[in-house]
Design an enzyme around this catalytic site. Structure first.
Site, PDB file in Angstrom:
ATOM      1  CB  SER A  51     -19.778  -3.644   3.094  1.00  0.00           C
ATOM      2  OG  SER A  51     -20.754  -4.618   3.321  1.00  0.00           O
ATOM      3  CD  GLU A  52     -19.072  -5.573   7.265  1.00  0.00           C
ATOM      4  OE1 GLU A  52     -18.960  -4.707   8.145  1.00  0.00           O
ATOM      5  OE2 GLU A  52     -20.102  -5.724   6.580  1.00  0.00           O
ATOM      6  CB  THR A  53     -14.754 -10.853   3.017  1.00  0.00           C
ATOM      7  OG1 THR A  53     -15.133 -10.237   1.778  1.00  0.00           O
ATOM      8  CG2 THR A  53     -14.359 -12.302   2.749  1.00  0.00           C
ATOM      9  CG  HIS A  80     -23.642  -7.547   6.289  1.00  0.00           C
ATOM     10  ND1 HIS A  80     -22.408  -6.951   6.179  1.00  0.00           N
ATOM     11  CD2 HIS A  80     -23.811  -8.271   5.155  1.00  0.00           C
ATOM     12  CE1 HIS A  80     -21.857  -7.310   5.026  1.00  0.00           C
ATOM     13  NE2 HIS A  80     -22.682  -8.103   4.394  1.00  0.00           N
TER      14      HIS A  80
END
Length: 230
Positions: A51-53, A80
Site C-alpha cells: 500500500s506504500e513504499t 503507516h
C-alpha cells in the site's frame, strides 16, 4: 536496502500497526535513497505492490527526509509509512527525532513498545467516512463496492473507551483494501475530537492522541518482515 552481487536490489519490509502478539500489520517497503538513484520510485512502488513504499535519505542531525508512494501516486504524508520508517531507522541504529516529508516535519517518539509520530490532520488525504451501527454489516463491505476515491468505513465497539473497528478502501491510490491506515486514523481523530483505539482490517491496531490546534499523535507497534529482492 542494498545492492546484491547479482545485481538485485533488496528492499526491507516491515509490518506496521501489528497487534500485541506481533501479528497482522500493514506491510511497508523501505528503500534507501542511495540504492535507488536513477530508479523511477513510482514504478518501484507499483512493482512492489505494498500500500506504500518509502524512499529514505540518510539521517542528518537526527532528521531524515523521505518520500512516500502508493502503487499509483506519491503522497505528501501518510501514517503507516512514517511510523514504520521511524521504527526502521531506530532498528538500524540511526534513530531520528524528525521525518521530513513533503507535507512538513513529522516529530517522532517512542514509549512502551510503541512508535509515535505527530502530524497535522489536514495533511491526510481526503477520505469519505461511512459510519456503521452494525459491525456485521461492516464486515460485508467489499472492495468492489468502491470504484473511486478513498473510503473509510467504521463503527464504535466501545464508545466510552474510544474503541473503533474500521476498514479502508482506496481505488484512487491503487489500493483495493488497506490493512491499516494511519492517515485515516488521524483524520477520524480530528473529526471526532477525541483519542482513539482502532482495530482495522484483519486485526491491526492503531492508537491516536487528540491535541488542540489540528495536531494528532499516531502510534503503533512495528515488526520486521522478510526483505524482497528485485
Amino acid at each position: 536496502m542494498n545492492v546484491e552481487e547479482g545485481g538485485g536490489t533488496q528492499v526491507e519490509v516491515v509490518r506496521v500497526f501489528t497487534d500485541a502478539a506481533g501479528q497482522w500489520g500493514n506491510a511497508l517497503g523501505v528503500a534507501r535513497a542511495g540504492a535507488v538513484e536513477g530508479v523511477d520510485h513510482q514504478a518501484l512502488a507499483a512493482r512492489l505492490g505494498y500500500s506504500e513504499t518509502v524512499v529514505v535519505e540518510p539521517p542528518e542531525r537526527e532528521t531524515a527526509r523521505m518520500r512516500i508512494y502508493t502503487p499509483a501516486v506519491e503522497l505528501p504524508f501518510a501514517g503507516h509509512p512514517t511510523v514504520g520508517a521511524a521504527w526502521w531507522l531506530a532498528d538500524q541504529g540511526t534513530p531520528v527525532e524528525v521525518l521530513e516529508v513533503p507535507a512538513g516535519p513529522v516529530a517522532v517518539d517512542s514509549a512502551d513498545g510503541l512508535t509515535w509520530v505527530r502530524a497535522r490532520a489536514d495533511w491526510a488525504p481526503d477520505f469519505t467516512f461511512h459510519e456503521f451501527d452494525d459491525l456485521e454489516l461492516l464486515r460485508t463491505v467489499h472492495p468492489a463496492d468502491f470504484d473511486s476515491g478513498q473510503h473509510y468505513v467504521w463503527a464504535w465497539t466501545d464508545r466510552a473507551r474510544g474503541a473503533v473497528r474500521s476498514r479502508m478502501f482506496a481505488p484512487a491510490m491503487g489500493i483495493a483494501e488497506d490493512e491499516a491506515t494511519g492517515a485515516a486514523a488521524i483524520a477520524l481523530t480530528a473529526r471526532l475530537e477525541r483519542s482513539l483505539d482502532i482495530t482495522q482490517g484483519r486485526g491491526s491496531q492503531l492508537f491516536t492522541r487528540h491535541e488542540p490546534g489540528g495536531w494528532i499523535q499516531l502510534g503503533g507497534r512495528v515488526a520486521p518482515d522478510h526483505p524482497v529482492v528485485l
